[in-house]
Design a protein around this motif. Structure first.
Motif, PDB file in Angstrom:
ATOM      1  N   HIS A 143     -38.440 -30.506  -7.953  1.00 27.66           N
ATOM      2  CA  HIS A 143     -38.193 -31.835  -8.503  1.00 27.66           C
ATOM      3  C   HIS A 143     -36.708 -32.144  -8.654  1.00 27.66           C
ATOM      4  N   VAL A 144     -35.831 -31.207  -8.278  1.00 24.97           N
ATOM      5  CA  VAL A 144     -34.394 -31.410  -8.381  1.00 24.97           C
ATOM      6  C   VAL A 144     -33.780 -31.436  -6.986  1.00 24.97           C
ATOM      7  N   LYS A 145     -33.050 -32.487  -6.689  1.00 29.91           N
ATOM      8  CA  LYS A 145     -32.283 -32.547  -5.449  1.00 29.91           C
ATOM      9  C   LYS A 145     -30.908 -31.956  -5.716  1.00 29.91           C
ATOM     10  N   ILE A 146     -30.518 -30.946  -4.940  1.00 28.00           N
ATOM     11  CA  ILE A 146     -29.247 -30.259  -5.145  1.00 28.00           C
ATOM     12  C   ILE A 146     -28.256 -30.675  -4.070  1.00 28.00           C
ATOM     13  N   VAL A 147     -27.088 -31.114  -4.505  1.00 27.56           N
ATOM     14  CA  VAL A 147     -25.977 -31.398  -3.600  1.00 27.56           C
ATOM     15  C   VAL A 147     -24.855 -30.432  -3.961  1.00 27.56           C
ATOM     16  N   VAL A 148     -24.461 -29.605  -3.009  1.00 26.22           N
ATOM     17  CA  VAL A 148     -23.435 -28.595  -3.258  1.00 26.22           C
ATOM     18  C   VAL A 148     -22.166 -28.967  -2.497  1.00 26.22           C
ATOM     19  N   THR A 149     -21.051 -28.958  -3.197  1.00 20.51           N
ATOM     20  CA  THR A 149     -19.789 -29.234  -2.517  1.00 20.51           C
ATOM     21  C   THR A 149     -19.434 -28.066  -1.602  1.00 20.51           C
ATOM     22  N   GLY A 150     -18.580 -28.311  -0.659  1.00 22.12           N
ATOM     23  CA  GLY A 150     -17.995 -27.210   0.093  1.00 22.12           C
ATOM     24  C   GLY A 150     -16.858 -26.611  -0.709  1.00 22.12           C
ATOM     25  N   GLY A 151     -16.032 -25.818  -0.057  1.00 23.62           N
ATOM     26  CA  GLY A 151     -14.871 -25.271  -0.739  1.00 23.62           C
ATOM     27  C   GLY A 151     -14.776 -23.767  -0.673  1.00 23.62           C
ATOM     28  N   VAL A 152     -13.735 -23.265  -1.303  1.00 22.40           N
ATOM     29  CA  VAL A 152     -13.464 -21.828  -1.373  1.00 22.40           C
ATOM     30  C   VAL A 152     -13.926 -21.319  -2.739  1.00 22.40           C
ATOM     31  N   ALA A 153     -14.700 -20.246  -2.754  1.00 24.54           N
ATOM     32  CA  ALA A 153     -15.282 -19.743  -3.997  1.00 24.54           C
ATOM     33  C   ALA A 153     -14.275 -18.949  -4.813  1.00 24.54           C
ATOM     34  N   ARG A 154     -14.221 -19.244  -6.114  1.00 18.83           N
ATOM     35  CA  ARG A 154     -13.442 -18.439  -7.056  1.00 18.83           C
ATOM     36  C   ARG A 154     -14.361 -17.365  -7.633  1.00 18.83           C
ATOM     37  N   PRO A 155     -14.044 -16.086  -7.461  1.00 20.25           N
ATOM     38  CA  PRO A 155     -14.933 -15.037  -7.954  1.00 20.25           C
ATOM     39  C   PRO A 155     -15.064 -15.017  -9.474  1.00 20.25           C
ATOM     40  N   GLN A 156     -14.051 -15.533 -10.192  1.00 26.03           N
ATOM     41  CA  GLN A 156     -14.130 -15.538 -11.647  1.00 26.03           C
ATOM     42  C   GLN A 156     -15.254 -16.430 -12.164  1.00 26.03           C
ATOM     43  N   SER A 157     -15.445 -17.599 -11.520  1.00 31.51           N
ATOM     44  CA  SER A 157     -16.382 -18.579 -12.063  1.00 31.51           C
ATOM     45  C   SER A 157     -17.495 -18.969 -11.110  1.00 31.51           C
ATOM     46  N   TYR A 158     -17.462 -18.452  -9.863  1.00 34.28           N
ATOM     47  CA  TYR A 158     -18.421 -18.826  -8.823  1.00 34.28           C
ATOM     48  C   TYR A 158     -18.292 -20.298  -8.430  1.00 34.28           C
ATOM     49  N   GLU A 159     -17.175 -20.929  -8.757  1.00 33.65           N
ATOM     50  CA  GLU A 159     -16.974 -22.339  -8.435  1.00 33.65           C
ATOM     51  C   GLU A 159     -16.253 -22.504  -7.107  1.00 33.65           C
ATOM     52  N   LEU A 160     -16.637 -23.544  -6.366  1.00 32.56           N
ATOM     53  CA  LEU A 160     -15.996 -23.901  -5.110  1.00 32.56           C
ATOM     54  C   LEU A 160     -14.868 -24.888  -5.391  1.00 32.56           C
ATOM     55  N   ILE A 161     -13.703 -24.612  -4.838  1.00 39.91           N
ATOM     56  CA  ILE A 161     -12.552 -25.469  -5.076  1.00 39.91           C
ATOM     57  C   ILE A 161     -11.856 -25.768  -3.747  1.00 39.91           C
ATOM     58  N   GLY A 162     -10.868 -26.650  -3.787  1.00 37.91           N
ATOM     59  CA  GLY A 162     -10.081 -26.951  -2.599  1.00 37.91           C
ATOM     60  C   GLY A 162     -10.504 -28.240  -1.903  1.00 37.91           C
ATOM     61  N   PRO A 163      -9.845 -28.573  -0.789  1.00 39.48           N
ATOM     62  CA  PRO A 163     -10.074 -29.846  -0.091  1.00 39.48           C
ATOM     63  C   PRO A 163     -11.514 -30.074   0.361  1.00 39.48           C
ATOM     64  N   LEU A 164     -12.214 -29.019   0.750  1.00 38.27           N
ATOM     65  CA  LEU A 164     -13.601 -29.201   1.186  1.00 38.27           C
ATOM     66  C   LEU A 164     -14.496 -29.668   0.043  1.00 38.27           C
ATOM     67  N   ALA A 165     -14.174 -29.230  -1.166  1.00 41.02           N
ATOM     68  CA  ALA A 165     -14.937 -29.662  -2.337  1.00 41.02           C
ATOM     69  C   ALA A 165     -14.566 -31.083  -2.739  1.00 41.02           C
ATOM     70  N   THR A 166     -13.279 -31.388  -2.737  1.00 37.98           N
ATOM     71  CA  THR A 166     -12.851 -32.723  -3.155  1.00 37.98           C
ATOM     72  C   THR A 166     -13.344 -33.791  -2.190  1.00 37.98           C
ATOM     73  N   GLY A 167     -13.460 -33.449  -0.917  1.00 35.37           N
ATOM     74  CA  GLY A 167     -13.935 -34.417   0.070  1.00 35.37           C
ATOM     75  C   GLY A 167     -15.325 -34.918  -0.241  1.00 35.37           C
ATOM     76  N   ILE A 168     -16.216 -34.031  -0.656  1.00 35.71           N
ATOM     77  CA  ILE A 168     -17.584 -34.420  -1.015  1.00 35.71           C
ATOM     78  C   ILE A 168     -17.585 -35.293  -2.255  1.00 35.71           C
ATOM     79  N   LEU A 169     -16.853 -34.895  -3.277  1.00 40.25           N
ATOM     80  CA  LEU A 169     -16.889 -35.600  -4.552  1.00 40.25           C
ATOM     81  C   LEU A 169     -16.318 -37.006  -4.463  1.00 40.25           C
ATOM     82  N   ARG A 170     -15.443 -37.243  -3.507  1.00 39.61           N
ATOM     83  CA  ARG A 170     -14.911 -38.601  -3.333  1.00 39.61           C
ATOM     84  C   ARG A 170     -15.949 -39.545  -2.732  1.00 39.61           C
ATOM     85  N   GLU A 171     -17.032 -38.987  -2.181  1.00 45.23           N
ATOM     86  CA  GLU A 171     -18.033 -39.801  -1.492  1.00 45.23           C
ATOM     87  C   GLU A 171     -19.302 -40.031  -2.306  1.00 45.23           C
ATOM     88  N   VAL A 172     -19.394 -39.478  -3.498  1.00 43.32           N
ATOM     89  CA  VAL A 172     -20.626 -39.607  -4.282  1.00 43.32           C
ATOM     90  C   VAL A 172     -20.352 -40.321  -5.608  1.00 43.32           C
TER      91      VAL A 172
END
Length: 261
Positions: A143-172
């Motif tokens: 029942h949940v639609k998941i949209v995952v950004t691209g990016g480079v993973a930070r091992p400390q937080s498991y978060e994706l960062i960088g231009p590939l991530a920002t590109g997605i977020l600018r479009e949603v």
């Protein structure tokens, strides 16, 4: 105290003091010196600290503890905060979630809400996240639609960062940006230790109709290195009952709705 709890406590002591002796650590954690020596050796093998004769000195990463060492810290407070924050989301909304232990609990609270379970294969919630662990947990929820950004993973937080991530977020477009932060105060707003994570969080906040910050009371009235958003961009702050009245009053005066649980 579990091994990970002990390791987290040792890294916090090192981050605060810069240097730690085996005997004082054993006394502080109420365990044997042999246990502390073994813990320090294992943390040194992971390059989390530098071992010295009789103790250890801080490695730079100790100031930004990996997620697996943070999980047990303020666990009950984070779970209460998560339930209260998840209750602010309406069925059918699109929600942005960043990473961290509090947001992981928020994601779990969201998907266990009975009113967010749609019939059949219908989607009752859309989650946009840059956190790999959250995406992994929610991917099996029909029942949940998941949209995952691209990016480079930070091992400390498991978060994706960088231009590939920002590109997605600018479009949603997001109905709600639900943010876990490292610090939040009235003057500086919400902030994070790492500038890459802060950049992603900035975009989530900017693209949302409503911004909810979920932070336990230890993070209130503090500042971290990289700013996420000013306080006037925050609609609601969800925190725990230990938040001081004076601090809460300042947020309320700044126009932030504060929920204490």
């Amino acid at each position: 105290m579990s091994r990970y709890e002990r390791w987290g406590a040792l890294l916090e002591l090192l981050a605060r003091e810069g240097r730690l002796e085996v005997e004082e650590a054993a006394e502080a954690l109420d365990v044997s010196a042999a246990t502390i020596r073994r813990d320090l050796d294992q943390l040194a093998q992971q390059q989390m600290l530098t071992r010295t004769r009789g103790g250890a000195v801080a490695h730079s990463v100790s100031y930004d503890l990996p997620l697996r060492y943070k999980t047990a810290r303020r666990a009950s407070e984070k779970q209460r905060i998560a339930v209260a924050a998840a209750a602010l989301v309406q069925p059918g909304q699109t929600v942005g979630l960043n990473g961290g232990t509090t947001m992981t609990e928020v994601a779990r609270a969201l998907v266990t809400r009975a009113d967010l379970h749609a019939d059949g294969d219908a989607t009752s919630l859309t989650v946009v996240t840059n956190a790999l662990n959250i995406a992994g947990e929610l991917a099996v929820r029909r029942h949940v639609k998941i949209v995952v950004t691209g990016g480079v993973a930070r091992p400390q937080s498991y978060e994706l960062i960088g231009p590939l991530a920002t590109g997605i977020l600018r479009e949603v477009a997001l109905d709600v940006a639900m943010l876990g932060v490292d610090a939040v105060d009235v003057e500086h707003g919400a902030s994070a230790h790492h500038e890459g994570e802060a950049s992603i969080n900035q975009l989530m906040a900017a693209g949302a109709d409503r911004v909810i910050v979920a932070a336990d009371s230890s993070k209130l009235g503090r500042r971290a290195f990289a700013r996420i958003c000013p306080v006037d961009a925050i609609d609601t702050l969800v925190t725990d009952a230990a938040a001081p009245d004076a601090v809460v009053a300042r947020f309320t005066e700044a126009g932030v709705r504060v929920v204490r649980v």
